[in-house]
Enzyme design. Structure first.
Site, short mmCIF file in Angstrom:
data_model
loop_
_atom_site.label_atom_id
_atom_site.label_comp_id
_atom_site.label_asym_id
_atom_site.label_seq_id
_atom_site.Cartn_x
_atom_site.Cartn_y
_atom_site.Cartn_z
N HIS A 1 -1.02 10.48 -8.62
CA HIS A 1 -1.12 9.85 -7.29
C HIS A 1 -1.07 8.34 -7.46
O HIS A 1 -1.60 7.81 -8.43
CB HIS A 1 -2.45 10.25 -6.61
CG HIS A 1 -2.46 10.03 -5.15
ND1 HIS A 1 -2.71 8.80 -4.59
CD2 HIS A 1 -2.19 10.87 -4.12
CE1 HIS A 1 -2.63 8.90 -3.28
NE2 HIS A 1 -2.32 10.13 -2.96
N ASP B 1 -1.86 18.41 -3.03
CA ASP B 1 -0.76 19.38 -2.92
C ASP B 1 -0.84 20.48 -3.97
O ASP B 1 -0.10 21.44 -3.91
CB ASP B 1 0.58 18.64 -3.05
CG ASP B 1 0.78 17.71 -1.87
OD1 ASP B 1 0.97 16.51 -2.11
OD2 ASP B 1 0.69 18.19 -0.75
C1 SDX Z 1 1.03 12.90 -1.57
O1 SDX Z 1 0.31 8.04 -0.96
C2 SDX Z 1 -0.40 9.03 -0.51
O2 SDX Z 1 -1.53 8.86 -0.13
C3 SDX Z 1 0.34 10.40 -0.53
C4 SDX Z 1 -0.54 11.58 -0.13
C5 SDX Z 1 -0.95 11.52 1.32
O3 SDX Z 1 -1.94 12.20 1.66
O4 SDX Z 1 -0.22 10.88 2.12
O5 SDX Z 1 -1.70 11.63 -0.95
C6 SDX Z 1 0.23 12.89 -0.31
O6 SDX Z 1 2.17 12.52 -1.52
C7 SDX Z 1 0.38 13.31 -2.86
C8 SDX Z 1 1.32 13.12 -4.10
C9 SDX Z 1 2.23 14.34 -4.15
N1 SDX Z 1 3.32 14.15 -5.11
C10 SDX Z 1 3.39 14.91 -6.26
O7 SDX Z 1 2.52 15.71 -6.62
C11 SDX Z 1 4.66 14.73 -7.04
C12 SDX Z 1 4.32 14.53 -8.53
N2 SDX Z 1 3.64 13.25 -8.66
C13 SDX Z 1 4.47 12.10 -9.04
O8 SDX Z 1 5.75 12.12 -8.52
C14 SDX Z 1 3.71 10.79 -8.96
O9 SDX Z 1 2.49 10.99 -9.52
C15 SDX Z 1 3.51 10.11 -7.62
C16 SDX Z 1 4.81 9.90 -6.90
C17 SDX Z 1 2.61 10.91 -6.75
C18 SDX Z 1 2.86 8.75 -7.89
O10 SDX Z 1 3.75 8.03 -8.58
P1 SDX Z 1 3.43 6.48 -8.98
O11 SDX Z 1 2.09 6.05 -8.57
O12 SDX Z 1 4.58 5.68 -8.51
O13 SDX Z 1 3.28 6.55 -10.50
P2 SDX Z 1 4.49 6.52 -11.45
O14 SDX Z 1 5.57 7.38 -10.89
O15 SDX Z 1 4.79 5.10 -11.77
O16 SDX Z 1 3.86 7.28 -12.72
C19 SDX Z 1 3.02 6.57 -13.59
C20 SDX Z 1 3.27 7.25 -14.92
C21 SDX Z 1 4.76 7.33 -15.24
O17 SDX Z 1 4.86 7.33 -16.66
P3 SDX Z 1 5.31 5.91 -17.32
O18 SDX Z 1 6.60 5.48 -16.67
O19 SDX Z 1 4.16 4.95 -17.03
O20 SDX Z 1 5.45 6.25 -18.78
O21 SDX Z 1 2.81 8.60 -14.88
C22 SDX Z 1 3.90 9.49 -15.03
C23 SDX Z 1 5.18 8.70 -14.76
O22 SDX Z 1 6.25 9.23 -15.54
N3 SDX Z 1 3.72 10.54 -14.05
C24 SDX Z 1 3.88 11.83 -14.27
C25 SDX Z 1 3.53 12.46 -13.06
N4 SDX Z 1 3.22 11.54 -12.15
C26 SDX Z 1 3.33 10.34 -12.75
N5 SDX Z 1 4.27 12.52 -15.36
C27 SDX Z 1 4.31 13.86 -15.24
N6 SDX Z 1 3.99 14.56 -14.13
C28 SDX Z 1 3.60 13.88 -13.02
N7 SDX Z 1 3.28 14.54 -11.91
#
Ligand code: SDX
Length: 435
Positions: A312, A370
């Site tokens: 998140h 989720d």
């Molecule tokens: C919701 O914003 C809100 O409040 C949203 C929400 C709401 O109520 O409105 O809470 C609802 O959208 C919840 C989130 C649901 N999405 C997912 O479950 C999809 C999987 N999660 C990721 O796509 C990700 O965690 C995000 C999009 C939710 C957050 O992404 P960020 O904050 O932009 O973080 P990032 O993508 O920069 O990741 C940071 C690191 C990265 O690695 P590095 O580049 O630093 O090496 O963590 C890794 C990412 O690769 N990473 C993951 C991961 N999520 C982040 N690696 C593996 N699996 C994951 N799920």
């Protein structure tokens, strides 16, 4: 809304040419202080740069507060776990819209107003006929909610508080009716009209699962679980879809169009689409012994795969909604007598492994709202492509509360970000014969 924050001194920004820019700071009632950069361009002819808004407060708000490090979520100051346990969705709607819990008369009047707006214009039902039967329900929701402004143009004058209130009540009331119709249309069953004697969640479940061929009795435990899911998803500060609604609303677009824009943004798998994606992922993993393979893929930089339902932007701790959701999942499965749901087994084992795996621990990737919602929604009888529709149904009140807060802010102006331009400099046109 004028700055209700307190002055918190000033920041000094020194540019490479030695110019010093003084920027006022403000402190809210909770959370980090902000550096007010509104005068930055005027003072220093420079922009800030923050494409994902990781360090940017886009507005002042009094609706929802999240402390991502502590795993705290407050709706108008009330902790989400208390509201999920003790309140109900319509009371939470009133709280989000008005800022205070309603007294009995306020709740009765609000409930009655919502109840008497649940029906759709008779001609609206023909709108669904224009979609293919296999259309994704989110495509139908995006279109249908946008079309509401074509049916209810008598509540689109955003300058009129009464019209704003009617439009708000209409959307909160009609989203379950539209969502149920999107579901019924996709499975080829006749539409079911709302019943005024039923509660919000009960009414929705009946419109989704009743068939004319037999009576339908709503299971109160399942209706309570549905109502709790709506509470958990009702608002969440300035997430992508809420920011979309605020930006669309800042141009003066009508409320129905703004909420339709929010639905479109929520659909993405990185946002509200994650509940559908998380359940599809659990099904793809299929069994506990395949979990290591998927964890390895999630860690692999060259593999775009991510563990859906984990991570998140704000929560760097357990999402407090996931805790409530997990409890609800077990409760619903128990009531339905679903003993060994393989998806739940995979989810529980995946969560256990991810919470100790150094990659997820180091990146603070915890289960989010989720992760467990899909298991509960599937147990309630919804197909996966309805999951984000239910998220949109619940989030409508949050979008409306945030939109209203923005519209009522006397300092409100159209949102118009700038950029850092790295494209071609000025050059002259070259006729095609000379290229
Ligand atoms: C919701 O914003 C809100 O409040 C949203 C929400 C709401 O109520 O409105 O809470 C609802 O959208 C919840 C989130 C649901 N999405 C997912 O479950 C999809 C999987 N999660 C990721 O796509 C990700 O965690 C995000 C999009 C939710 C957050 O992404 P960020 O904050 O932009 O973080 P990032 O993508 O920069 O990741 C940071 C690191 C990265 O690695 P590095 O580049 O630093 O090496 O963590 C890794 C990412 O690769 N990473 C993951 C991961 N999520 C982040 N690696 C593996 N699996 C994951 N799920």
């Amino acid at each position: 809304m004028t700055m209700n924050a307190k002055p918190a001194g000033e920041a000094v920004l020194r540019l490479p040419d030695g110019t010093e820019l003084k920027l006022p700071m403000h402190q809210g009632s909770e959370g980090p202080a902000v550096v007010d950069v509104r005068s930055l361009y005027k003072q220093g002819r420079v922009f800030t740069f923050d494409p994902g808004f990781t360090s940017t407060a886009s507005c002042e708000s009094q609706i929802t507060y999240i402390d991502g490090d502590e795993g705290v979520l407050l709706y108008r100051g009330y902790p989400i776990d208390q509201l999920a346990e003790k309140s109900n969705f319509l009371e939470v709607c009133y709280l989000l819209l008005h800022g205070e819990l309603p007294n009995e008369k306020q709740l009765t009047d609000f409930t009655r107003s919502i109840t008497y707006h649940t029906m759709l214009h008779a001609q609206f039902d023909r709108f669904f006929e224009g979609f293919r039967r296999d259309a994704h329900p989110m495509a139908i929701m995006t279109g249908a909610v946008g079309a509401l402004s074509a049916f209810y143009h008598d509540s689109t004058d955003i300058a009129d508080p009464r019209q704003r209130m009617i439009a708000s009540h209409r959307m909160i009331a009609k989203m379950p009716t539209i969502a149920a119709r999107a579901f019924k249309y996709s499975i080829g069953q006749p539409f079911v009209s709302p019943r005024n004697e039923l509660g919000y969640a009960d009414n929705f479940l009946r419109m989704c699962f009743m068939v004319p061929a037999e009576d339908y009795e709503v299971n109160e435990v399942l209706a309570r679980a549905m109502d709790r899911i709506f509470i958990l998803h009702a608002d969440h500060e300035q997430n992508a879809s809420t920011s979309t609604v605020r930006l669309a609303g800042s141009s003066g677009a009508n409320p129905f169009a703004c909420i339709a824009a929010g639905i479109a943004s929520l659909w993405g798998p990185a946002h509200g689409g994650a509940n559908e994606a998380a359940l599809n992922m659990l099904a793809e993993i299929g069994s506990v012994d395949r979990i290591p393979e998927f964890i390895a893929r999630a860690k692999d930089k060259n593999d775009p795969f991510r563990l859906m339902g984990f991570g998140h932007r704000v929560y760097k701790n357990y999402d407090p909604r996931a805790t409530v959701m997990r409890k609800s999942a077990h409760e619903v499965l128990a009531v339905l007598g679903i003993k060994d749901d393989p998806l739940l087994d995979v989810a529980m084992e995946l969560e256990k492994i991810a919470l100790v795996d150094e990659y997820f621990v180091e990146k603070k990737l915890y289960p989010n709202v989720d992760f467990y919602s899909g298991i509960t929604l599937k147990a309630l009888g919804f197909p996966t492509d309805m999951f984000t529709v239910l998220f949109a149904l619940a989030r409508t009140v949050g979008w409306i509360a945030q939109w209203t807060e923005m519209i009522e802010d006397p300092d409100q102006k159209i949102g118009r970000p700038r950029q850092i331009y790295t494209g071609a400099k000025t050059r002259d046109y070259v006729p095609v014969k000379k290229r």
